[in-house]
Design a protein around this motif. Structure first.
Motif, short mmCIF file in Angstrom:
data_model
loop_
_atom_site.label_atom_id
_atom_site.label_comp_id
_atom_site.label_asym_id
_atom_site.label_seq_id
_atom_site.Cartn_x
_atom_site.Cartn_y
_atom_site.Cartn_z
N ALA A 123 0.99 -1.00 -0.08
CA ALA A 123 0.08 0.11 0.10
C ALA A 123 0.82 1.24 0.18
CB ALA A 123 -0.90 -0.12 1.18
N LEU A 124 2.06 1.13 0.77
CA LEU A 124 2.84 2.23 0.91
C LEU A 124 3.39 2.77 -0.68
CD1 LEU A 124 4.35 1.71 4.42
CD2 LEU A 124 2.83 3.80 3.63
N GLY A 125 4.08 1.48 -1.18
CA GLY A 125 4.67 1.49 -2.51
C GLY A 125 3.69 2.09 -3.43
N LEU A 126 2.40 1.91 -3.47
CA LEU A 126 1.47 2.46 -4.42
C LEU A 126 1.49 3.90 -4.12
CD1 LEU A 126 -1.37 -0.61 -4.74
CD2 LEU A 126 0.78 -0.04 -6.09
N LEU A 127 1.27 4.19 -2.88
CA LEU A 127 1.09 5.67 -2.59
C LEU A 127 2.49 6.53 -3.06
CD1 LEU A 127 -0.62 8.26 -1.68
CD2 LEU A 127 0.17 7.40 0.48
N HIS A 128 3.64 5.96 -2.89
CA HIS A 128 4.66 6.50 -3.39
C HIS A 128 4.66 6.78 -4.69
CE1 HIS A 128 9.17 6.85 -3.39
NE2 HIS A 128 8.96 6.94 -4.67
N LEU A 129 4.15 5.80 -5.46
CA LEU A 129 3.95 6.15 -6.98
C LEU A 129 3.17 7.08 -7.23
CD1 LEU A 129 4.39 2.47 -8.33
CD2 LEU A 129 5.97 4.34 -8.68
N VAL A 130 2.03 7.44 -6.58
CA VAL A 130 1.13 8.33 -7.03
C VAL A 130 1.91 9.63 -6.62
CG1 VAL A 130 -1.15 9.37 -5.87
CG2 VAL A 130 -0.82 6.98 -6.26
N VAL A 131 2.42 9.71 -5.56
CA VAL A 131 3.22 11.10 -5.26
C VAL A 131 4.12 11.36 -6.33
CG1 VAL A 131 4.59 12.43 -3.62
CG2 VAL A 131 2.61 10.77 -2.86
N ARG A 184 -19.01 16.03 5.40
CA ARG A 184 -17.85 16.03 6.41
C ARG A 184 -17.54 14.64 6.74
NH1 ARG A 184 -18.52 16.77 11.71
NH2 ARG A 184 -17.35 18.72 11.91
N PHE A 185 -16.37 14.57 7.61
CA PHE A 185 -16.02 13.43 8.23
C PHE A 185 -16.50 13.43 9.45
CE2 PHE A 185 -13.37 13.47 4.37
CZ PHE A 185 -13.69 12.24 3.90
N ALA A 186 -16.35 12.31 10.20
CA ALA A 186 -17.23 12.35 11.69
C ALA A 186 -15.91 12.85 12.81
CB ALA A 186 -17.31 10.98 12.06
N THR A 187 -14.97 13.47 12.38
CA THR A 187 -14.03 14.02 13.25
C THR A 187 -14.38 15.46 13.86
OG1 THR A 187 -12.91 15.32 11.41
CG2 THR A 187 -11.93 12.84 11.98
N ASP A 188 -13.93 15.88 14.89
CA ASP A 188 -14.08 17.09 15.45
C ASP A 188 -14.12 18.35 14.30
OD1 ASP A 188 -14.41 15.93 17.84
OD2 ASP A 188 -12.44 16.54 18.65
N ASP A 189 -13.22 18.11 13.63
CA ASP A 189 -13.29 19.41 12.63
C ASP A 189 -13.91 18.98 11.37
OD1 ASP A 189 -11.22 17.78 11.60
OD2 ASP A 189 -9.42 19.26 11.89
N GLY A 190 -14.26 17.73 11.20
CA GLY A 190 -14.89 17.54 9.87
C GLY A 190 -13.58 17.07 8.55
N ARG A 191 -12.65 17.04 8.93
CA ARG A 191 -11.46 16.61 8.25
C ARG A 191 -11.14 15.10 8.34
NH1 ARG A 191 -8.25 20.96 5.56
NH2 ARG A 191 -9.33 22.80 5.68
N ALA A 192 -10.83 14.56 7.31
CA ALA A 192 -10.20 13.19 7.41
C ALA A 192 -8.79 13.19 8.00
CB ALA A 192 -10.20 12.45 6.17
N ARG A 193 -8.14 12.40 8.53
CA ARG A 193 -6.76 12.46 9.19
C ARG A 193 -5.87 11.45 8.39
NH1 ARG A 193 -9.64 11.27 13.85
NH2 ARG A 193 -10.30 13.15 15.01
N PHE A 194 -4.85 12.05 7.82
CA PHE A 194 -3.72 11.14 7.18
C PHE A 194 -3.17 10.69 8.41
CE2 PHE A 194 -4.25 13.20 3.20
CZ PHE A 194 -4.11 12.30 2.19
N VAL A 195 -2.52 9.38 8.41
CA VAL A 195 -1.98 8.88 9.35
C VAL A 195 -0.40 8.42 9.07
CG1 VAL A 195 -1.79 6.97 11.45
CG2 VAL A 195 -3.81 8.16 10.86
N GLU A 196 0.57 8.94 9.68
CA GLU A 196 1.99 8.44 9.24
C GLU A 196 2.28 7.03 9.79
OE1 GLU A 196 6.62 9.80 10.27
OE2 GLU A 196 4.79 11.06 11.22
N VAL A 197 2.39 6.35 8.49
CA VAL A 197 2.75 5.11 8.62
C VAL A 197 4.13 4.61 7.92
CG1 VAL A 197 0.45 4.35 9.34
CG2 VAL A 197 1.01 4.22 6.89
N THR A 198 4.88 3.60 8.52
CA THR A 198 5.95 2.99 7.65
C THR A 198 5.88 1.59 7.75
OG1 THR A 198 7.18 3.38 9.62
CG2 THR A 198 7.33 5.34 7.97
N HIS A 199 6.80 1.05 6.96
CA HIS A 199 6.57 -0.55 6.71
C HIS A 199 7.19 -1.35 8.19
CE1 HIS A 199 6.29 -4.64 5.41
NE2 HIS A 199 7.92 -4.54 5.50
#
Length: 704
Positions: A233-241, A559-574
């Motif tokens: 999943a991280l490799g596919l997102l790397h290519l998107v960027v 809106r998303f169901a967070t306090d500010d209505g925004r979705a949160r990216f989460v920093e993840v590594t393999h």
């Protein structure tokens, strides 16, 4: 005058008792039919009249010869389970649970529930644990199902619902990435939505280390080594960027946390990801092209991606992929989880999960505790705090946990490191099991309580879409069988008093009315849902805060169901699996299901036509591996891990990676696959790592 043909027997509209599709079906009396009922397909949105073999044969288990019809108590003289009266069985359960709680403290009494229980039963069980037993030690087998996806949903979107859109939307999107799901065998009626997707010009990408029946239908099949889904999943997102295919406007308008997530993902360049996963770089690029070239897209994950010690981060990486490409928060796009068990969704929403109260409220939230305690008529400070997760609970049996009540679960087969868990169950001071059949777990019990099943009781289920459905009783249970709600009512009376017992009514609609009040204002708000509405509207999607609200088939459009209505990216590594292959254990085992069986097999193994279709365990291995160890198709092989071994016939096929073996987990005995699996837990979701462990495979003998 010609005589009129007799009118057909009345039809009861209901739903299948198995997976989270909860396919619509009808039942009517039919002499000579298995269980006395005939299944009639029903046009319902998720299945549109289609049923798999499990659904069409479901009434067979209603046959009294295949199930429990009287309570059993283990005889002190013989050591065997012997028939008993209900009064004697209930009195013994209450006396032993009460004595253990008094001597060792309330948390020494555990409760283990099931993802197949109706919403009413799941709600009542969680309430019973916290109000009557006053224990924090409650969890359920749904922890082994989609807990990683639930945790990732909560982190990114602020709420957890398997699919944030109706299943029918899948056929109308542009591209679907199906990660870790073999729908063709686990949810066959859902495959029509994938077929229609492709007929409409959409593309299907399947991620699975095996070339399954589902993968055979894909435009692109990616076969990573088990335990490396996160890197993929991280490799596919790397290519998107790298290719400049991010949706910067969507990211700026509707998300937070992108900079940190993007920095992390850039460390996962294609050649590194190919080395980790075994998926060639050209296939990675092809997947990004198919997904990003489509006008809309979805990522759907299931247990193959989630049942890892990195499951929450893996789902988080797929969510990041959807957010970065703008495939979320709009029609025909988004991330979803294909919940497995029939009520895996509702089962955790309303109180079986160790850290949650009804309505998906957090047990640590003072306002949530006050609201639910008010509905229950008890002081908020009397409610215990969060308890151990499912595996942690089972691992503590015979030590910190001395007595256990199990409802609708069979951990002897379904838990990781199963032989160890069987030993922990045997070490208990007292075990009571309420179930439909004498499962492998019930065989170990001191008391077994025979309870009603799907066609004999009315209650609600919440399917993978968040659609609340009504399963209706079609016939009376056999003499000697009682409903779970009645059991809890009786135990509450014996363990407490008549006044407390009144808090546990046996009527499911009365329980649901209370559930509505308890969930009101919570994330999973059922306040506006009633039996009448469900019947009239083919189910109602939560959240539905009042009776004038239409329900919410599609979440996050505004809106998303967070306090500010925004979705949160989460920093993840393999991070790789907890166990990597080595010289002693050079292969990777992954586990899963087969078409004819369901979960621990306690029910499906008793249905003759299903048992005949797949009568026992097997080990799937590649021809290259078979050749190395001198094994032919059908020869017995032994698979060994650091926790134990299992023996079953070999199935030699080129549909699996040569460094991987596969076993289904439905059977007891020598072929019990979960003897092998690793109980390493995801740090967030507490999901065990069922899908990857290091093993070796050896020839055990010729075919029988």
């Amino acid at each position: 005058m010609p005589t009129e043909a007799p009118a057909p027997p009345p039809l009861t509209a209901t739903h299948c008792p198995y997976c989270s599709l909860q396919c619509g079906m009808g039942l009517r009396a039919a002499s000579g039919a298995p269980g006395g009922l005939e299944v009639v397909p029903r046009d319902f949105p998720v299945n549109r009249g289609a049923l798999c073999g499990k659904g069409s044969s479901a009434p067979a288990l209603l046959d009294p010869r295949l199930r429990l019809t009287e309570p059993l108590i283990r005889s002190a003289a013989t050591g065997r389970l012997e028939p008993a009266t209900w009064d004697a069985a209930l009195a013994l359960v209450a006396a032993r649970l009460g004595a253990v709680g008094e001597e060792h403290g309330p948390d020494a009494v555990g409760v283990f529930g099931g993802g197949g229980l109706t919403n009413e039963k799941a709600y009542a069980l969680g309430k019973f644990a916290r109000v009557v037993l006053k224990t924090s030690t409650i969890d359920y087998n749904g922890r082994f199902c989609m807990s990683s996806a639930a945790a990732a949903h909560q982190r990114a979107f602020g709420v957890d619902r398997g699919l944030p859109f109706p299943l029918q939307d899948v056929a109308r999107t542009g591209c679907v990435i199906l990660a870790g799901s073999n729908l063709a065998e686990t949810m066959p009626p859902a495959v029509r939505h994938l077929r229609e997707l492709r007929e409409n010009g959409g593309k299907l990408i399947v991620v699975d280390p095996r070339r399954t029946r589902t993968a055979e239908q894909a435009d692109l099949h990616l076969a990573p080594r088990p335990g490396t889904d996160l890197a993929l999943a991280l490799g596919l997102l790397h290519l998107v960027v790298a290719q400049g295919r991010t949706d910067e406007a969507f990211i700026a308008r509707r998300t937070t946390g992108w900079e940190a997530a993007r920095t992390a993902v850039m460390a996962h360049w294609p050649e590194l990801v190919e080395k980790i996963t075994g998926v060639p770089v050209p296939q990675l690029r092809a997947a990004v092209g198919l997904f990003c070239d489509a006008p809309d897209g979805m990522v759907l994950t299931a247990r193959g991606a989630e049942q890892h010690a990195t499951g929450t981060d893996t789902v988080g990486a797929w969510i990041n992929f959807c957010l970065a490409t703008g495939r979320a928060g709009r029609p025909l796009s988004g991330y979803g989880c294909l919940t497995g068990q029939g009520n895996g969704q509702g089962g955790r929403e309303h109180g079986q999960k160790a850290d949650q109260l009804p309505g998906y409220r957090k047990l640590t939230d003072p306002r949530a505790r006050a609201h639910v305690a008010g509905v229950w008529g008890v002081p908020a400070d009397s409610l215990p705090g969060p308890g151990p997760s499912a595996y942690e609970l089972l691992d503590a049996l015979g030590g910190e946990v001395r007595a256990l009540l199990v409802m609708g679960s069979n951990p002897v087969i379904s838990a990781p490191r199963a032989a160890h868990i069987e030993g922990r169950l045997r070490a208990l001071d007292f075990l009571a099991v309420a179930d439909v059949v004498l499962s492998e777990t019930a065989e170990l019990a001191d008391v077994v309580l025979p309870v009603t099943q799907w066609a004999e009781e009315t209650g609600t289920m919440t399917n993978l879409e968040g659609r609340v459905l009504l399963r209706r009783a079609a016939l009376a249970p056999p003499d000697g069988v009682r409903g779970d709600l009645s059991v809890l009512n009786s135990l509450a009376k014996l363990l407490s008093c008549e006044e407390t017992a009144r808090k546990f009514p046996a009527d499911p609609e009365t329980v649901f009315q209370e559930l509505r009040r308890a969930s009101a204002g919570g994330a999973a708000d059922y306040a506006g849902i009633s039996y009448r509405r469900i019947e009239a509207e083919d189910g109602v999607f939560w959240p539905c805060p009042d009776e004038d609200h239409p329900g919410t088939p599609r979440l996050f459009l505004e809106r998303f169901a967070t306090d500010d209505g925004r979705a949160r990216f989460v920093e993840v590594t393999h991070r790789g699996p907890e166990e990597e292959p080595d010289a002693e254990y050079p292969l990777v085992l992954t586990t899963g299901r087969v078409l004819a069986q369901y979960q621990s097999g306690a029910q499906t193994r008793r249905v003759p036509e299903l048992d005949a279709a797949t009568p026992g365990a097997f080990v799937e291995l590649h021809p290259l591996l078979a050749g190395r160890i001198g094994v032919a198709d059908g020869d017995a092989v032994t698979v060994t891990s650091r926790r134990g071994h299992a023996t079953a016939p070999a199935r030699v096929t080129a549909a699996i990676r040569s460094d991987t073996v596969f076993m289904p987990f439905h059977w007891p005995g020598e072929g019990r696959a979960n003897n092998l699996t690793n109980p390493a837990l995801d740090p967030v979701s507490k999901m065990p790592e069922f899908k990857a462990c290091a093993v070796r495979v050896e020839r055990a003998g010729p075919a029988a």
